[in-house]
Design an enzyme around this catalytic site. Structure first.
Site, mmCIF file in Angstrom:
data_model
loop_
_atom_site.group_PDB
_atom_site.id
_atom_site.type_symbol
_atom_site.label_atom_id
_atom_site.label_comp_id
_atom_site.label_asym_id
_atom_site.label_seq_id
_atom_site.Cartn_x
_atom_site.Cartn_y
_atom_site.Cartn_z
ATOM 1 N N TYR A 51 -10.997 -14.975 1.882
ATOM 2 C CA TYR A 51 -11.992 -13.903 2.056
ATOM 3 C C TYR A 51 -12.308 -13.756 3.523
ATOM 4 C CZ TYR A 51 -13.668 -11.600 -2.085
ATOM 5 O OH TYR A 51 -13.779 -10.755 -3.139
ATOM 6 N N GLU A 53 -14.336 -10.728 4.998
ATOM 7 C CA GLU A 53 -15.085 -9.513 5.331
ATOM 8 C C GLU A 53 -15.469 -9.515 6.804
ATOM 9 O OE1 GLU A 53 -15.874 -10.927 2.299
ATOM 10 O OE2 GLU A 53 -16.760 -9.390 0.971
ATOM 11 N N ASP A 197 -2.588 13.035 8.990
ATOM 12 C CA ASP A 197 -2.209 12.106 7.918
ATOM 13 C C ASP A 197 -0.691 11.987 7.948
ATOM 14 O OD1 ASP A 197 -1.445 10.867 5.582
ATOM 15 O OD2 ASP A 197 -2.916 11.895 4.325
ATOM 16 N N THR A 223 0.195 5.426 5.468
ATOM 17 C CA THR A 223 0.476 4.294 4.592
ATOM 18 C C THR A 223 1.610 3.500 5.226
ATOM 19 O OG1 THR A 223 1.818 5.795 3.293
ATOM 20 C CG2 THR A 223 -0.321 5.216 2.396
ATOM 21 N N LYS A 226 5.872 3.662 3.017
ATOM 22 C CA LYS A 226 6.805 4.773 2.769
ATOM 23 C C LYS A 226 7.950 4.676 3.785
ATOM 24 C CE LYS A 226 3.383 7.748 0.513
ATOM 25 N NZ LYS A 226 1.990 7.434 0.863
ATOM 26 N N ARG A 232 2.661 -2.311 0.610
ATOM 27 C CA ARG A 232 1.776 -1.248 0.124
ATOM 28 C C ARG A 232 0.428 -1.348 0.839
ATOM 29 N NH1 ARG A 232 2.523 2.202 -3.621
ATOM 30 N NH2 ARG A 232 4.633 1.400 -3.691
#
Ligand code: DSN
Length: 415
Positions: A51, A53, A197, A223, A226, A232
């Site tokens: 974790y 954050e 984008d 992303t 691709k 991903r």
């Protein structure tokens, strides 16, 4: 206490089946690719346990010394790759990245220009069924009826009329190069911020075959899985002016704990994309798309906009067969091992669930090492399958031809 040894045969079997599917069939979905073994290793690493954050040097949990290093490495590598001042590598997806940008730059109800979904945009560019369209006042621009290219005159006139706070460039189903420079002119004319984008074309930009939006835009999202061929996930690049607002919008604005295993894999992919091999790969993606488009044109399909200059093409099925829908074509091609997706064409008379079009992309087959001769074969097999779609034996025959074509090009022969 040790982990239970389940010997999970079901998941092992399913994983093997998926490897088999990917190794023996054609993956022509324009937004998919085959990640490298190094990317797969990082994705499956112990970073999944942590974790973290917050951001490097400013975490809400202890034990993040190594995580800080890996996230910083990813940030530095992607900034170097695209020439950005600042990167946020935490978005879990492109949709999250886009929503974080909107949260950082806009108030609910603010006006934004984006390419309409039915002309090649994305759900997060203001579709009325997406949070972007529900929260913000998106105005859609389109491609022209004559040449099916983005209508920059319409972008300018809509911008002058609606005075958007933000203009969104970029697409998911647009086969042509998008030049960011004319968008900058429109944004400056009306005092709007500009976001690109680049989800689909990030790899083409990294490889130097499409112009780099970071030279002219305020923000770029993309992303990583691709054309960029990473794990991903999503990413945001920004000028220093918007860095703090973007970071705050990603965490705590949109997300909780970052997925550091994916961030480690992004770091690997950013390094892979900064090589001469990747430049050659990107150029071959585009060459393969052009070759495949030419063959499909000869087979009787109409190419939206007349062709392609990127990694994808949109086929209008109606010139091939007036009765054939995108939905039917997708299903029968999948049976033959040719996997792609149905897609609306501009001003499609059929619904988005049925469509008159197919979207076809070459990033994955190019990773496999396929080139122009294989594109000619793919075009022939695709047309053959659709011509004989009512003949189960003929479709099964195409499946065998696809298997033979793919055999020397299996992406994961050792898995
Ligand atoms: N689902 C992606 C695509 O296929 O283009 C966009 O998010």
């Amino acid at each position: 206490m040790p982990w239970p040894v389940l010997d999970d045969e079901e998941v092992v079997r399913l994983t093997r089946n998926e490897v088999e599917r990917q190794n023996t069939a054609l993956q022509l979905i324009a937004s998919e690719n085959f990640a490298s073994p190094a990317v797969l290793d990082a994705t499956g690493s112990v970073f999944t346990n942590k974790y973290s954050e917050g951001y490097p040097g400013r975490r809400y949990y202890g034990g993040n010394q190594v995580v800080d290093e890996v996230e910083e490495l990813a940030r530095q590598r992607v900034c170097a790759l695209f020439g950005a001042d600042h990167a946020n590598v935490q978005p879990h997806s492109g949709a999250n990245a886009n929503m974080a940008v909107y949260q950082a730059l806009l108030e609910p109800g603010d006006t934004v220009l984006g390419l309409s979904l039915d002309h090649g945009g994305h759900l997060t560019h203001g579709s009325p069924v997406n949070a972007s369209g529900l929260m913000y006042n998106f105005v859609g621009y389109r491609v022209t009826a004559s040449d099916e290219r983005i209508d920059m005159d319409e972008v300018m006139s809509l911008a002058q009329q609606h005075k958007p706070k933000l203009i969104v460039a970029g697409a998911t189903a647009y086969p042509r190069m998008i030049d960011p420079a004319p968008y900058r002119k429109v944004a400056d004319e009306v005092g709007a911020l500009l976001m690109f984008d680049a989800a689909h074309i990030a790899g083409l930009i990294a490889g130097g075959v499409h112009p780099n939006p970071m030279d002219v835009v305020d923000i770029m999202t993309f992303t990583t899985h691709k054309t960029l061929r990473g794990p991903r996930g999503g990413c945001i690049l920004t000028t220093s002016e918007h860095a703090a607002a973007i970071d705050k919008a990603v965490f705590p604005g949109q997300q909780g704990g970052p997925q550091e295993h994916a961030i480690a894999a992004k770091a690997v992919a950013f390094a892979e994309a900064n090589t001469d091999e990747f430049k050659q790969y990107s150029a071959q993606i585009v060459a393969n798309a052009a070759a495949l488009a030419e063959v499909l044109g000869q087979e009787g399909f109409r190419l939206v906009s007349g062709g392609t200059d990127n990694h994808l093409m949109l086929l209008d099925l109606r010139t091939f067969d007036e009765e054939l829908t995108g939905k039917e074509a997708q299903i029968v091609l999948d049976e033959a091992g040719i996997t792609l997706n149905r897609n609306s064409i501009p001003d499609d008379p059929r619904s988005p669930f049925v469509t008159s079009g197919l979207r076809i992309g070459t990033p994955a087959v190019t990773t496999q090492g396929m080139a122009e001769p294989e594109m000619a074969e793919i075009g022939r097999l695709l047309a053959k399958c659709l011509r004989s779609r009512d003949d189960a034996a003929a479709v099964a025959g195409v499946r065998e031809e696809v298997r033979t074509l793919c055999a020397p090009f299996a992406p994961y022969p050792d898995l």
